[in-house]
Design an enzyme around this catalytic site. Structure first.
Site, mmCIF file in Angstrom:
data_model
loop_
_atom_site.group_PDB
_atom_site.id
_atom_site.type_symbol
_atom_site.label_atom_id
_atom_site.label_comp_id
_atom_site.label_asym_id
_atom_site.label_seq_id
_atom_site.Cartn_x
_atom_site.Cartn_y
_atom_site.Cartn_z
ATOM 1 N N SER A 1 4.453 1.484 -1.502
ATOM 2 C CA SER A 1 3.007 1.296 -1.627
ATOM 3 C C SER A 1 2.297 1.445 -0.271
ATOM 4 O O SER A 1 2.903 1.281 0.789
ATOM 5 C CB SER A 1 2.701 -0.093 -2.198
ATOM 6 O OG SER A 1 3.370 -0.264 -3.427
HETATM 7 N N1 SAM Z 1 7.558 -2.675 -3.660
HETATM 8 C C1 SAM Z 1 8.057 -1.351 -3.427
HETATM 9 C C2 SAM Z 1 8.180 -1.028 -1.981
HETATM 10 O O1 SAM Z 1 7.853 -1.852 -1.130
HETATM 11 O O2 SAM Z 1 8.662 0.086 -1.677
HETATM 12 C C3 SAM Z 1 7.281 -0.288 -4.154
HETATM 13 C C4 SAM Z 1 7.520 -0.348 -5.604
HETATM 14 S S1 SAM Z 1 7.213 1.123 -6.496
HETATM 15 C C5 SAM Z 1 5.462 1.281 -6.413
HETATM 16 C C6 SAM Z 1 7.540 0.489 -8.120
HETATM 17 C C7 SAM Z 1 9.006 0.205 -8.390
HETATM 18 O O3 SAM Z 1 9.103 -0.536 -9.595
HETATM 19 C C8 SAM Z 1 9.877 1.436 -8.567
HETATM 20 O O4 SAM Z 1 10.948 1.402 -7.673
HETATM 21 C C9 SAM Z 1 10.364 1.331 -10.011
HETATM 22 O O5 SAM Z 1 11.655 1.852 -10.229
HETATM 23 C C10 SAM Z 1 10.307 -0.163 -10.217
HETATM 24 N N2 SAM Z 1 10.252 -0.616 -11.619
HETATM 25 C C11 SAM Z 1 9.546 -0.111 -12.644
HETATM 26 N N3 SAM Z 1 9.739 -0.838 -13.759
HETATM 27 C C12 SAM Z 1 10.611 -1.834 -13.429
HETATM 28 C C13 SAM Z 1 11.204 -2.918 -14.152
HETATM 29 N N4 SAM Z 1 10.947 -3.131 -15.446
HETATM 30 N N5 SAM Z 1 12.048 -3.720 -13.485
HETATM 31 C C14 SAM Z 1 12.332 -3.536 -12.174
HETATM 32 N N6 SAM Z 1 11.787 -2.528 -11.441
HETATM 33 C C15 SAM Z 1 10.942 -1.698 -12.056
#
Ligand code: SAM
Length: 215
Positions: free
Chosen positions: A64
């Protein structure tokens, strides 16, 4: 001691993108000045590690924008003794910032390769208070509940009920809720046994998957 070649860029990021936009909590600014964001981005994105936007991290996912990481962290009102859950580890950068702000961080990632890479970088940087779990974070992580703060880093169609259930008294949940393309940041707080919701700025996150995500 080896000089961090990115330190100047990082300090400029905090000044221009975070403090100048009104986020002034000294603990938060120190965390952002300390955590080497460039360690959490893929090699081909290194030149943009401290730029004012999200970056691709593979598997169709993103790290993000620094301001959004800072804003969501700020909205949690974390105490140094707090226990936090993050849903969507991605690169692990947000978890590292939370690790500087709270005593204990549990972060859940659904893509095993991302979980493995984040875990590796967090270990190399010495984050002993951050645990990376594999699984569907839309169900929360009941094993370590309740949490003083819960941060969801992916867009939910609605607030997942298990996350509200895992919120401690006085705890705060920050998450993007809306359509697949656009959402608003919502802040939920459990106060006196009741749940209160505030609506915040418009944001655009990748979709949350899993039981309470997008099918
Ligand atoms: N917080 C992260 C960082 O600092 O890099 C960025 C997160 S990215 C915008 C969103 C993440 O949520 C992705 O890696 C995706 O695979 C994960 N995601 C989506 N649905 C999910 C779920 N149900 N459980 C766990 N992770 C999930």
């Amino acid at each position: 001691m080896e000089m961090d070649p990115y330190e100047r860029e990082r300090l400029r990021m905090v000044e221009e993108q975070i403090a100048r936009r009104g986020l002034r909590d000294p603990r938060l600014l120190t965390a952002l000045r300390t955590v080497p964001r460039h360690r959490f981005v893929p090699p081909e994105e290194l030149d943009w590690a401290y730029s004012d936007g999200p970056l691709p991290i593979g598997h169709g996912q993103t790290i993000s924008q620094p301001y959004i990481v800072a804003l969501m962290t700020d909205l949690l009102h974390l105490a140094p003794t707090g226990r936090v859950l993050e849903v969507g580890t991605g690169s692990g950068y947000q978890a590292a910032i939370l690790g500087k702000m709270a005593a204990e961080v549990h972060t859940v990632e659904v893509i095993p390769e991302l979980a493995r890479q984040a875990e590796k970088v967090l270990a190399e940087l010495g984050f002993a208070n951050v645990w990376v779990h594999r699984g569907d974070g839309s169900l929360g992580w009941p094993e370590a509940a309740p949490y003083d703060g819960i941060l969801v880093a992916a867009a939910a169609p609605d607030v997942p009920p298990p996350l509200l259930d895992q919120l401690a008294e006085g705890g705060r949940l920050v998450l993007p809720v809306g359509s697949r393309g656009f959402q608003e940041l919502q802040v939920w707080e459990r106060r006196g046994g009741k749940l209160h919701c505030e609506r915040g700025i418009p944001v655009a996150f990748v979709p949350l998957r899993g039981e309470y995500g997008w099918k």
